[in-house]
Design an enzyme around this catalytic site. Structure first.
Site, mmCIF file in Angstrom:
data_model
loop_
_atom_site.group_PDB
_atom_site.id
_atom_site.type_symbol
_atom_site.label_atom_id
_atom_site.label_comp_id
_atom_site.label_asym_id
_atom_site.label_seq_id
_atom_site.Cartn_x
_atom_site.Cartn_y
_atom_site.Cartn_z
ATOM 1 N N ARG A 1 0.784 -1.044 0.031
ATOM 2 C CA ARG A 1 0.119 0.117 -0.120
ATOM 3 C C ARG A 1 0.868 1.278 -0.108
ATOM 4 O O ARG A 1 1.776 1.090 0.619
ATOM 5 C CB ARG A 1 -0.852 -0.132 1.495
ATOM 6 C CG ARG A 1 -1.864 1.115 1.371
ATOM 7 C CD ARG A 1 -2.957 1.008 0.544
ATOM 8 N NE ARG A 1 -4.261 1.632 0.996
ATOM 9 C CZ ARG A 1 -4.942 1.963 0.227
ATOM 10 N NH1 ARG A 1 -5.071 1.809 -1.184
ATOM 11 N NH2 ARG A 1 -5.991 3.000 0.557
ATOM 12 N N THR B 1 -10.115 0.530 -9.292
ATOM 13 C CA THR B 1 -8.979 -0.405 -8.830
ATOM 14 C C THR B 1 -8.991 -1.625 -9.665
ATOM 15 O O THR B 1 -9.820 -1.597 -10.664
ATOM 16 C CB THR B 1 -9.431 -0.751 -7.432
ATOM 17 O OG1 THR B 1 -9.279 0.443 -6.627
ATOM 18 C CG2 THR B 1 -8.438 -1.729 -6.662
ATOM 19 N N SER C 1 -7.675 1.094 3.272
ATOM 20 C CA SER C 1 -7.981 0.297 2.224
ATOM 21 C C SER C 1 -9.300 -0.370 2.106
ATOM 22 O O SER C 1 -9.393 -1.067 3.424
ATOM 23 C CB SER C 1 -6.995 -0.418 1.564
ATOM 24 O OG SER C 1 -7.357 -0.900 0.247
HETATM 25 N N1 GLY Z 1 -8.357 3.254 -3.133
HETATM 26 C C1 GLY Z 1 -9.480 2.266 -2.858
HETATM 27 C C2 GLY Z 1 -9.224 1.416 -1.974
HETATM 28 O O1 GLY Z 1 -8.000 1.186 -1.314
HETATM 29 O O2 GLY Z 1 -10.112 0.697 -1.253
#
Ligand code: GLY
Length: 571
Positions: free
Chosen positions: A111, A383, A454
């Site tokens: 991340r 995503t 997230s």
């Molecule tokens: N940016 C979307 C997530 O990480 O859930």
């Protein structure tokens, strides 16, 4: 001459008479100028499902050339960074959940992290008001990219040389590929943003419209990928690429610096594992809310005979809505990067606690989010997810993102890749909704080096200790509910894999206090829910779910979602 043929499941492109000559590369047998979309495959040796046919094909070629699922997942992800710039990336981050051939469960966190110069109120003015769209668009929106570090961390379990895995992506960037209709349309939709948030115009900017079958060549991105090929992780986080990123930051008052890049690390974490009706479910721990939310929702329905209630009946949808409501209320209050904030995970998934949460559940009427703490959660839905499995027994689920579609809309000048706008996944002003409706608690407040919460939910379900379902999807906050619904559709409702993926989905996230449904949701069920007091909202599409299910004979059934160009390949 260009010829375009469209069939029900197949899009076929022929652009000019270009052919490939990528001998000794995974692209040798793939023509980026002529390919089809395949929604389902049953493989005996391995399977790959991702958001783009070329990326899935690259993955399978790597398997055929002796790679394992880790090799294929790395190559697929790198190919996606070229052919699916909307969400495939090297300027973003992601999570991998995997099960190795020797039975080990892994969770890899790559991340993005807040830069060293980030601070809690960086998106507020001196009066405490939110600063326009700075957490979403342009240079200040980006966290430190994690993807490249993640790929090298995953390579620990791979068999082939990384140079071989990155080569198809280099060739796709250097020699080009043809755009699908969806991609052309998507590029046309971001032209104004690209001009606004870039001073060095990227290749995606075009004065005439992009069309289906147009060729996209990305020389700068090819050079960036070659630096990664030649210098490894340092080829991205140091040297020329780092210099180009920092120079880009200077052009737009961004804060990402050399030290942020050099110090970034991907982290292996303990996967979040729980039991559901005898199946073992392995998910992503913090900083993803995905594993815990899935655990909460599945445990709240486990003893309530979901299967007997029937698929998409008012009874089952109402029960699932109420567990979704309760789980998401907890998310806003308690979840964030556990390296920075003590997230009460064991309490949140304690069986007694979850039974307590359901004490006020009434199967005859709508619950109310007004009686639970107020707040709203919204995250971008752009995503992407991919699954890979091989015959050795390695299974991999990866969800990766730039956050919004094309991230911050800023492309690193001279390096050719989009930077993420992941800073917006923090609580920009804890306790108060930001411009985009996002509210969270202190748990997810901004701090230097911290990773933003997230919803990404890459998940592997095991039966008798062997992979059974590999699943995930994009969709922002709808991700955990889509994964939840897909798994129970297979396990509890007995749906086929295709039905579990394609049937309309619904979503409740506590606030707004509304059930969002996709089109073609059964009218009778909606009417009954309205009668019970539920507000219903329409939604275009919820996620793009990818599933690999292992059949009783050991074969791999891979299904790509029909909500996009998603493609399943196998052999
Ligand atoms: N940016 C979307 C997530 O990480 O859930």
């Amino acid at each position: 001459m260009k010829k375009i043929c469209c069939f029900f499941w197949v899009i076929f492109f022929v652009a000019g008479c270009k052919t490939t000559s990528h001998t000794n590369s995974a692209l040798a047998d793939i023509n980026p100028f002529q390919f089809s979309v395949q929604k389902k495959i049953i493989g005996e040796n391995g399977a790959v499902v991702s958001a783009h046919p070329l990326a899935s094909k690259v993955g399978v070629e790597i398997l055929k050339q002796g790679g394992n699922a880790f090799d294929a997942a790395i190559a697929t992800q790198l190919a996606l960074a070229v052919v699916y710039p909307n969400a495939g990336n090297i300027g973003g981050g992601g999570f991998m959940v995997a099960r190795t051939a020797d039975g080990k469960l892994l969770a890899l966190d790559y991340r993005e992290a807040a830069p060293g110069k980030a601070y809690r109120d960086m998106y507020l003015d001196s009066a405490g008001n939110l600063l326009n769209d700075k957490s979403v668009n342009g240079h200040l929106a980006s966290g430190v990219p994690g993807t490249v570090a993640g790929l090298f961390a995953a390579a620990k379990y791979a068999k082939l040389d990384f140079k071989k895995l990155i080569q198809p992506a280099i060739e796709l960037a250097e020699k080009g590929f043809v755009l699908t209709g969806r991609e052309a349309e998507s590029f046309n939709g971001i032209q104004n943003d690209l001009k606004k948030f870039n001073s060095v115009m990227p290749v995606f900017v075009k004065e005439t419209v992009w069309k289906t079958g147009d060729t996209l060549i990305q020389k700068d991105l090819a050079n960036t990928l070659m630096r990664i090929r030649d210098s490894g992780q340092k080829g991205f986080y140091e040297g020329e690429t780092a210099k180009l990123m920092v120079e880009e930051m200077k052009r737009g008052n961004g804060i990402l610096g050399y030290d942020d890049l050099k110090n970034y690390t991907a982290k292996y974490r303990e996967p979040h594992v729980f039991n559901y009706k005898g199946y073992t479910v392995a998910g992503m721990p913090m900083p993803s809310s995905g594993g815990v939310l899935l655990h909460q929702m599945m445990k709240m329905v486990e003893k309530r005979n979901l299967g007997n209630l029937g698929f998409h009946t008012v009874q089952s949808v109402q029960l699932m809505t109420e567990v979704e409501r309760r789980a998401y209320a907890d998310r806003a209050e308690y979840m964030g990067d556990a390296d920075f904030y003590k997230v009460p995970v064991s309490k949140l998934v304690d069986d007694n606690y979850l039974e307590e949460r359901m004490k006020d559940y009434d199967s005859t009427k709508a619950g109310s989010s007004a009686v639970i703490k107020p707040g709203k959660i919204k995250e971008s839905e752009q995503t992407t997810h991919l699954n890979v499995i091989d015959k050795e027994g390695n299974a991999i689920a990866i969800t990766t993102t730039l956050n919004n579609s094309y991230g911050s809309k800023t492309v690193v000048g001279g390096a050719g890749f989009f930077l993420n706008d992941e800073m917006d996944d923090f609580s920009i002003k804890p306790g108060v909704p930001n411009l985009y409706g996002a509210v969270g608690g202190e748990a997810n407040a901004i701090a230097a080096g911290k990773r933003m919460l997230s919803s990404m939910t890459p998940t592997i379900v095991l039966k008798d200790n062997k992979p059974f379902i590999v699943v995930g999807t994009p969709g922002g906050t709808t991700i955990p509910t889509s994964v939840f619904q897909t798994i129970v559709s297979i396990i509890d409702f007995g749906l086929s894999t295709e039905e579990a993926v394609y049937k309309p989905k619904f979503h409740h996230q506590w606030l707004p206090d509304k059930i969002f449904v996709e089109k073609n949701f059964p009218e009778q069920t909606l009417a009954a829910l309205k009668k019970m007091g539920y507000a219903i909202g329409d939604r275009e599409a919820i996620g793009r779910t990818e599933v690999i299910k292992i059949l009783p004979d050991g074969k791999f059934e891979a299904v790509g979602d029909n909500r996009g160009d998603d493609d399943a390949e196998g052999w």
